[in-house]
Design a protein around this motif. Sequence first.
Motif, PDB file in Angstrom:
ATOM      1  N   ASN A  26      41.501  22.030  12.363  1.00 36.44           N
ATOM      2  CA  ASN A  26      40.109  21.625  12.494  1.00 36.44           C
ATOM      3  C   ASN A  26      39.317  21.779  11.201  1.00 36.44           C
ATOM      4  O   ASN A  26      38.085  21.786  11.215  1.00 36.44           O
ATOM      5  N   GLY A  27      40.013  21.895  10.077  1.00 36.20           N
ATOM      6  CA  GLY A  27      39.356  21.944   8.779  1.00 36.20           C
ATOM      7  C   GLY A  27      38.680  23.258   8.455  1.00 36.20           C
ATOM      8  O   GLY A  27      37.837  23.314   7.564  1.00 36.20           O
ATOM      9  N   LEU A  28      39.024  24.322   9.169  1.00 34.60           N
ATOM     10  CA  LEU A  28      38.454  25.632   8.886  1.00 34.60           C
ATOM     11  C   LEU A  28      39.392  26.407   7.972  1.00 34.60           C
ATOM     12  O   LEU A  28      40.594  26.165   7.946  1.00 34.60           O
ATOM     13  N   VAL A  29      38.842  27.331   7.227  1.00 38.03           N
ATOM     14  CA  VAL A  29      39.615  28.124   6.271  1.00 38.03           C
ATOM     15  C   VAL A  29      39.738  29.547   6.813  1.00 38.03           C
ATOM     16  O   VAL A  29      38.792  30.322   6.732  1.00 38.03           O
ATOM     17  N   PRO A  30      40.885  29.902   7.388  1.00 36.78           N
ATOM     18  CA  PRO A  30      41.033  31.250   7.944  1.00 36.78           C
ATOM     19  C   PRO A  30      41.296  32.281   6.849  1.00 36.78           C
ATOM     20  O   PRO A  30      42.231  32.157   6.066  1.00 36.78           O
ATOM     21  N   VAL A  31      40.441  33.284   6.792  1.00 37.39           N
ATOM     22  CA  VAL A  31      40.523  34.349   5.791  1.00 37.39           C
ATOM     23  C   VAL A  31      40.622  35.672   6.543  1.00 37.39           C
ATOM     24  O   VAL A  31      39.960  35.855   7.561  1.00 37.39           O
ATOM     25  N   PRO A  36      33.710  21.299   8.787  1.00 34.87           N
ATOM     26  CA  PRO A  36      34.876  21.346   7.897  1.00 34.87           C
ATOM     27  C   PRO A  36      34.681  22.341   6.757  1.00 34.87           C
ATOM     28  O   PRO A  36      33.577  22.524   6.271  1.00 34.87           O
ATOM     29  N   ARG A  37      35.754  22.966   6.369  1.00 36.38           N
ATOM     30  CA  ARG A  37      35.813  23.958   5.301  1.00 36.38           C
ATOM     31  C   ARG A  37      35.045  25.220   5.646  1.00 36.38           C
ATOM     32  O   ARG A  37      34.782  26.049   4.802  1.00 36.38           O
ATOM     33  N   PHE A  38      34.692  25.397   6.894  1.00 35.33           N
ATOM     34  CA  PHE A  38      33.981  26.569   7.393  1.00 35.33           C
ATOM     35  C   PHE A  38      34.939  27.755   7.327  1.00 35.33           C
ATOM     36  O   PHE A  38      35.980  27.728   7.948  1.00 35.33           O
ATOM     37  N   PRO A  39      34.634  28.791   6.533  1.00 33.15           N
ATOM     38  CA  PRO A  39      35.570  29.904   6.497  1.00 33.15           C
ATOM     39  C   PRO A  39      35.466  30.748   7.760  1.00 33.15           C
ATOM     40  O   PRO A  39      34.406  31.193   8.118  1.00 33.15           O
ATOM     41  N   MET A  40      36.555  30.861   8.423  1.00 33.46           N
ATOM     42  CA  MET A  40      36.624  31.683   9.627  1.00 33.46           C
ATOM     43  C   MET A  40      37.255  32.986   9.205  1.00 33.46           C
ATOM     44  O   MET A  40      38.407  33.026   8.802  1.00 33.46           O
ATOM     45  N   VAL A  41      36.507  34.052   9.248  1.00 32.37           N
ATOM     46  CA  VAL A  41      36.978  35.336   8.760  1.00 32.37           C
ATOM     47  C   VAL A  41      37.386  36.202   9.937  1.00 32.37           C
ATOM     48  O   VAL A  41      36.628  36.362  10.890  1.00 32.37           O
ATOM     49  N   ALA A  42      38.582  36.721   9.890  1.00 37.94           N
ATOM     50  CA  ALA A  42      39.066  37.584  10.952  1.00 37.94           C
ATOM     51  C   ALA A  42      39.039  39.032  10.485  1.00 37.94           C
ATOM     52  O   ALA A  42      39.468  39.327   9.370  1.00 37.94           O
TER      53      ALA A  42
END
Length: 193
Positions: free
Chosen positions: A29-34, A181-187
Amino acid sequence: MLEEQVSGWLDGLPLVAGITETVGWCRRNGLVPVLTTLAWSPVGSYLTERFGFHAFGGPRLETTDSRFTGRVACHFDEYDKRDFALAQARELGLAPGSCGAVGDSRSDLPLFASVGLSVAFNASAGARAAATYEACSPPWAIWSQPVGDDLSSIHQPRQETSCPSRRCRFPPRTVRPTLSPRFPMVAGGAQGC
């Protein structure tokens, strides 16, 4: 102790279910998992490689000739977690308000306060109280429709659901957002409790 020995032991690390699916969903989905965690660097590195996170930040152990010395090379606290995540957002050219975080403990509170969306997953009472949403299932399961870049349309009051634990709250079914898009999803911490 050699770095590769530690990596081998981590294969048995107890983890919450759904990490593979969540990271995969983010990527599709265009997210950036960090990953930003208070777990030592061997754990953060292992999780990043195993699940495909874009990057990780956490405390680092000193090594010499691929051996851990027993000394700390870099300390890392809850504010460092936030700062690392915000630095990742800056590198992607994104404002903190257009970022999201998933976390489980008080070490995620500064990050929750700095991003536009926060999800308490498998979380302490303090993290649940501070989060935008609570989730019983992996967070990717609650997002499915696009929203605006500022995320304001998903900041809804929490609603009770039929979650078996009766503690979980989700956004109304009519909202169910997908992040831009390109939304950083931080775990935050990915370990089970």
